[in-house]
Design a protein around this motif. Structure first.
Motif, PDB file in Angstrom:
ATOM      1  N   HIS A 116       0.815  -1.223   0.000  1.00  0.00           N
ATOM      2  CA  HIS A 116       0.000   0.000   0.000  1.00  0.00           C
ATOM      3  C   HIS A 116       0.852   1.280   0.000  1.00  0.00           C
ATOM      4  O   HIS A 116       0.528   2.260  -0.674  1.00  0.00           O
ATOM      5  CB  HIS A 116      -0.905  -0.025   1.239  1.00  0.00           C
ATOM      6  CG  HIS A 116      -1.854   1.109   1.337  1.00  0.00           C
ATOM      7  ND1 HIS A 116      -2.994   1.204   0.561  1.00  0.00           N
ATOM      8  CD2 HIS A 116      -1.841   2.226   2.111  1.00  0.00           C
ATOM      9  CE1 HIS A 116      -3.642   2.319   0.863  1.00  0.00           C
ATOM     10  NE2 HIS A 116      -2.961   2.956   1.803  1.00  0.00           N
ATOM     11  N   HIS A 120       0.971   4.382  -2.618  1.00  0.00           N
ATOM     12  CA  HIS A 120       0.846   5.835  -2.426  1.00  0.00           C
ATOM     13  C   HIS A 120       1.957   6.574  -3.189  1.00  0.00           C
ATOM     14  O   HIS A 120       1.703   7.562  -3.873  1.00  0.00           O
ATOM     15  CB  HIS A 120       0.914   6.191  -0.939  1.00  0.00           C
ATOM     16  CG  HIS A 120      -0.421   6.145  -0.256  1.00  0.00           C
ATOM     17  ND1 HIS A 120      -1.477   6.938  -0.658  1.00  0.00           N
ATOM     18  CD2 HIS A 120      -0.876   5.420   0.793  1.00  0.00           C
ATOM     19  CE1 HIS A 120      -2.529   6.697   0.125  1.00  0.00           C
ATOM     20  NE2 HIS A 120      -2.191   5.775   1.006  1.00  0.00           N
ATOM     21  N   SER A 140      -0.157   9.147   5.988  1.00  0.00           N
ATOM     22  CA  SER A 140      -1.589   8.863   5.835  1.00  0.00           C
ATOM     23  C   SER A 140      -2.178   8.617   7.216  1.00  0.00           C
ATOM     24  O   SER A 140      -1.550   8.933   8.228  1.00  0.00           O
ATOM     25  CB  SER A 140      -1.776   7.661   4.912  1.00  0.00           C
ATOM     26  OG  SER A 140      -1.381   6.503   5.601  1.00  0.00           O
ATOM     27  N   HIS A 143       0.129   5.434   8.316  1.00  0.00           N
ATOM     28  CA  HIS A 143       1.580   5.346   8.108  1.00  0.00           C
ATOM     29  C   HIS A 143       2.234   6.720   7.998  1.00  0.00           C
ATOM     30  O   HIS A 143       1.634   7.655   7.469  1.00  0.00           O
ATOM     31  CB  HIS A 143       1.930   4.573   6.830  1.00  0.00           C
ATOM     32  CG  HIS A 143       0.801   3.795   6.254  1.00  0.00           C
ATOM     33  ND1 HIS A 143       0.473   2.538   6.710  1.00  0.00           N
ATOM     34  CD2 HIS A 143      -0.103   4.095   5.291  1.00  0.00           C
ATOM     35  CE1 HIS A 143      -0.575   2.106   6.051  1.00  0.00           C
ATOM     36  NE2 HIS A 143      -0.952   3.036   5.189  1.00  0.00           N
ATOM     37  N   ASP A 306      -6.643   7.039  -0.618  1.00  0.00           N
ATOM     38  CA  ASP A 306      -6.570   5.683  -1.163  1.00  0.00           C
ATOM     39  C   ASP A 306      -7.354   5.571  -2.477  1.00  0.00           C
ATOM     40  O   ASP A 306      -8.481   6.064  -2.580  1.00  0.00           O
ATOM     41  CB  ASP A 306      -7.139   4.684  -0.140  1.00  0.00           C
ATOM     42  CG  ASP A 306      -6.265   4.616   1.102  1.00  0.00           C
ATOM     43  OD1 ASP A 306      -5.129   5.111   1.053  1.00  0.00           O
ATOM     44  OD2 ASP A 306      -6.733   4.048   2.109  1.00  0.00           O
TER      45      ASP A 306
HETATM   46 ZN    ZN Z   1      -3.483   4.939   2.308  1.00  0.00          ZN
END
Ligand code: ZN
Ligand code: KG4
Length: 342
Positions: A116, A120, A140, A143, A306
């Motif tokens: 993921h 990004h 995010s 993270h 996302d």
């Molecule tokens: Zn994300």
């Protein structure tokens, strides 16, 4: 080559169809469907994992056929199937992974598992050829990392949060102020009319020479400040809190990124993730890169959160680098530190 890409790691089910010729840094987004669950989770003040999984199951099939029909593409015309495998909520990830496996198996197409965070970063690959090596900053809801990338697929984490993510801090502080989850966008707006120097708040970068962050001290400080004011019957200006919180976050992020630029003699910087929708942070990073002569890429607002397009973009380069997943592909709640292919 036509990519069908799935993203279901948290509270958005996303499916995209993206066309990109092999060996060329060119992309055409044919469809980009996102079914957000924010309204469902907002009443609980955060994401409820079981509800997220169920909402993904309910959405993913119709969303896939909408993505295909909006793109004007039949299922059998898809060349490669991409899906987020980690990190994220395990129940949510498994919906995307198993649906993608089913699609790839049914139509006999190659399957590519995508990290993921790499996804990004890959939202920036739509800009065309980007000079490598580069430093990537990803922030995010879940993270916060600084990555040293020697290519589009070879990543090394050089900095990370040791506790809360930046988006999580915005969300938790915002929630204490009575804002609706997720609170980042609203805090961004309120900060515009506040005084960034109104409150002296602790910085969020570690001062141990690492490129790491710690957000829990800031969060606790602000919550205590609001609790004390409430006990004394005083009102705290929300705009000033938002502006002051945003200021310390921007200052710490640019402090760490500047240190990285010097340490790694960085010429190219990529920033990505939902928090990069923040107007103040975008501006602060842009100013830093202008001052240091570093070429900066940040995705357009629509690709910060996302989405499936970023997963397709990451998958293209993973595939071209030789990555192939098979029917044993599984979801993982956390990332492997070595960024291996899956
Ligand atoms: Zn994300
Ligand atoms: O990347 P993302 O959509 O999902 C995750 O992978 O977590 O990021 C969501 C996070 C949330 O914490 C949200 O509050 C934050 O991004 N966010 C913002 C802004 N827009 C979204 N934070 C600060 N300013 C914004 N404008």
């Amino acid at each position: 080559m036509l990519y069908l890409a799935f993203e279901s790691s948290c509270d958005e089910t996303a499916v995209a169809v993206v066309s990109s010729p092999d060996g060329k840094d060119e992309f055409t987004v044919l469809s980009n469907e996102i079914a957000s669950q924010i309204d469902v989770h907002a009443k609980y003040g955060g994401v409820v994992p079981e509800i997220a999984s169920r909402a993904h199951i309910e959405a993913i099939s119709a969303l896939t056929y909408k993505a295909l029909s909006d793109a004007g593409v039949a299922p059998e015309q898809i060349d490669r199937v991409a899906v987020t495998t980690e990190p994220g909520l395990i129940g949510a990830l498994l919906i995307g992974v198993n649906f993608a496996k089913g699609f790839a198996y049914t139509y006999g197409k190659p399957l590519i598992g995508v990290n993921h965070i790499k996804g990004h970063v890959a939202a920036n690959y739509l800009d065309g050829k980007i000079k490598t090596p580069f430093i990537a900053f990803v922030a995010s809801g879940g993270h916060t990392s600084i990555i040293k990338a020697s290519s589009y697929t070879d990543f090394e984490t050089v900095g990370r949060t040791v506790d809360d993510a930046i988006g999580e801090a915005f969300d938790k502080i915002g929630r204490r102020m009575g804002l609706t989850y997720p609170c980042g966008a609203e805090m961004d707006r309120l900060a515009k009319s506040g005084d960034p120097g109104a409150f002296k708040l602790p910085s969020v970068h570690l001062k141990d020479g690492s490129f790491n962050f710690s957000l829990s001290g800031l969060k606790t400080h602000v919550v205590n400040l609001l609790n004390t004011a409430e006990m004394k019957g005083e009102t705290v200006n929300r705009e000033d809190i938002c502006a002051s919180v945003t200021r310390v976050i921007c200052d710490s992020v640019t402090h760490q990124l500047d240190a990285c630029i010097k340490r790694y003699k960085t010429e190219t910087m990529l920033a990505a993730g939902g928090v990069l929708a923040n107007s103040h942070l975008r501006e602060a990073i842009k100013k830093l890169c202008d001052r240091r002569g570093v070429e900066l890429h940040i995705p357009p607002l629509a690709l910060c959160g996302d989405n499936g397009v970023m997963i397709a973009a990451a998958a293209k380069y993973e595939f071209e680098a030789g990555q192939r997943s098979d029917m044993s592909l599984d979801g993982r709640p956390s990332s492997k530190d070595d960024w291996q292919s899956y």
